[in-house]
Design an enzyme around this catalytic site. Structure first.
Site, short mmCIF file in Angstrom:
data_model
loop_
_atom_site.label_atom_id
_atom_site.label_comp_id
_atom_site.label_asym_id
_atom_site.label_seq_id
_atom_site.Cartn_x
_atom_site.Cartn_y
_atom_site.Cartn_z
N LYS A 107 7.11 3.20 -1.53
CA LYS A 107 6.45 2.55 -0.57
C LYS A 107 5.87 3.26 0.82
O LYS A 107 6.43 4.30 0.90
CB LYS A 107 7.55 1.52 -0.01
CG LYS A 107 6.98 0.38 0.65
CD LYS A 107 6.44 -0.77 -0.34
CE LYS A 107 6.25 -2.02 0.38
NZ LYS A 107 6.01 -3.07 -0.82
N1 GLU Z 1 2.98 -4.44 -1.51
C1 GLU Z 1 3.02 -5.28 -2.60
C2 GLU Z 1 4.80 -5.35 -2.96
O1 GLU Z 1 5.64 -5.29 -2.28
C3 GLU Z 1 2.19 -4.63 -3.69
C4 GLU Z 1 2.64 -3.38 -4.59
C5 GLU Z 1 1.57 -2.86 -5.46
O2 GLU Z 1 0.72 -3.82 -5.74
O3 GLU Z 1 1.64 -1.72 -5.78
O4 GLU Z 1 5.10 -5.83 -4.09
#
Ligand code: GLU
Length: 476
Positions: A107
């Site tokens: 993240k």
């Molecule tokens: N930010 C989104 C999540 O928390 C999508 C993550 C992604 O598509 O890699 O799942």
């Protein structure tokens, strides 16, 4: 009332992990290996804006590399900090394992209020952040693939993809370095709606099981259910919109940062969204009665509560007052560990974040595969499928006219049957299949083990088990 203080988001995720892992028989050390965050990179960089240099702080955290690339969004918010990014990266590991997206968890975040900047300024900031991450392989199609999260969207992903391409001009797979891109820059149909669509599929799957509905002390189907949604951003908007227009649910409450709207008869989600886009809030919208104390509406009577905004909004302070018998966590971490305990004791059924909002990363996985294969889904098969269906329709018509009982196939059937699936239909089919299979995996554990009483622990058990077996396969 629990006297212990509220833990941080990271501690909350750890506590939930610990509660689940105690039920597994993992070799010593492996439990700790899975729990800890492998690395968090912090970068501070300056960008010359409005005649002076402004310094920004960004993070990219890698939780687990049991599979690569690692995957997870990049968030733009003033609340971003290391603890939050690490908690979110851990959730990505478990989320990907649960929906069988072949990624580790990661993240990122940038400490910024994007609304304070012009588009061209945001582009320079984003490109600079992307440069800092890409030069350390924290953006890379085979190692680390970001995506949108709170405060970012298609536009930012297009800038990131272009920045990576400029730095890696001969990388034929450069488009796969980030997902959630616009269609004309290597994106995939259905990615924008994906997380909200996933929430809808999750609820549809829940309501397919009478035993599960009964566990929440509910009856019936999604039709007529009163829904309160917190946050009408990309996820909350699509979830509420699909539930109200396709499942007959009634949106009785919408909570935003400036207050809430309530209307027992239900609200038109598009009208509320249009009001928010125009005025940056819900105040003054004629769809419902305005309540200045937005968070108090989390405690209103309803059938389904959908927190789709920030983490920690249901906590030690208010969990005891939440009346919804069913909560689906469209946001990441909206219920703290303490809040979760209070709700479980009350018998509230919680469909946990790592499952409920996994639609986004699932369609990101499809986009990444599309980028690596350099062809859109359905391009080879669609017309061939239509031609074969046409053969069958013509043959049925011939048999029917030769038999003397000329029964006509209905026009509606023919047009539906002859229509070959395009990319959007294939994406939705893949997403629905993913959400249904993951739910099955969770519910088998939920109902199959005497020591498991809730879906969150069931979800953790499925994902930790999968992560552990891939570590084992690596010889760890
Ligand atoms: N930010 C989104 C999540 O928390 C999508 C993550 C992604 O598509 O890699 O799942």
């Amino acid at each position: 009332m629990n006297a212990s203080p509220e833990p941080s988001f990271r501690q909350s995720v750890d506590m939930m992990f610990t509660r689940a892992v105690a039920l597994l028989d993992l070799p010593p050390g492996l439990e700790e290996k899975i729990r800890v965050c492998n690395a968090t990179y912090t970068v501070r960089f300056g960008v010359r804006l409005r005649g002076q240099i402004q310094t920004f702080t960004g993070y990219r955290s890698v939780h687990s590399e049991h599979m690569e690339p690692v995957k997870g969004g990049i968030r733009y918010s003033l609340g971003v900090n290391q603890d939050e990014v690490e908690a979110l990266a851990a959730l990505m590991t478990y989320k990907c394992a649960l929906v069988e997206a072949p990624f580790g968890g990661s993240k990122g975040g940038l400490c910024i209020d994007p609304r304070q900047y012009e588009e061209h300024e945001l582009e320079r900031i984003t490109r600079r952040f992307a440069y800092e991450l890409a030069k350390r392989d924290l953006i890379n199609p085979s190692q680390n693939v970001p995506a949108p999260d709170m405060g970012t969207g298609e536009r930012e992903m297009a800038w990131i993809a272009d920045q990576y391409r400029r730095m890696n001009t001969t990388d034929i797979n450069s488009q796969a370095c980030v997902t959630g891109k616009p269609l004309n820059a290597g994106g995939i149909q259905g990615r924008v709606e994906a997380t909200g669509r996933g929430v809808q599929y999750a609820l549809q799957e829940f309501f397919r099981h009478p035993e599960d509905i009964a566990a929440a002390n509910m009856t019936g189907t999604l039709d007529g259910k009163r829904v309160i949604v917190q946050g009408l951003g990309n996820v909350g908007y699509h979830a509420a919109q699909f539930l109200s227009t396709e499942n007959g649910s009634i949106i009785t409450g919408i909570i935003e940062h400036d207050g809430a709207l309530v209307n027992p008869k239900g609200m038109n989600v598009d009208a509320v969204r249009a009001h928010i886009l125009e005025t940056h809030g819900v105040k003054g919208c004629s769809e419902g009665e305005y309540i200045a104390n937005g968070p108090s509406v989390l405690e209103n009577e309803c059938d389904i509560l959908i927190p789709a905004a920030l983490e920690g909004v249901i906590n030690l302070k208010n969990a005891g007052n939440v009346k919804a018998p069913l909560i689906i966590e469209a946001a990441n971490g909206p219920i703290t560990a303490g809040g979760d305990e209070i709700l479980r004791k009350k018998g509230t059924v919680i469909i946990p974040d790592m499952y409920a909002n996994a639609g986004g990363v699932t369609v990101s996985y499809f986009e990444w595969v599309k980028n690596l294969s350099h062809i859109r889904f359905g391009r080879m098969q669609r017309r061939q499928e239509e031609a074969r269906h046409l053969l069958l329709v013509e043959e049925l018509r011939r048999i029917s006219s030769e038999s003397g009982h000329a029964t006509e196939l209905s026009g509606d059937f023919i047009s539906k049957y002859l229509h070959g699936a395009g990319e959007l239909e294939l994406v939705r089919s893949g997403l629905e299949d993913t959400m249904r299979s993951a739910y099955q995996a969770m519910r088998e554990v939920w109902h199959g083990r005497d020591d498991v009483n809730d879906l969150r622990v069931a979800a953790y058990l499925v994902s930790i088990g999968r992560v552990a077996s891939s570590y084992r396969a690596k010889g760890l």
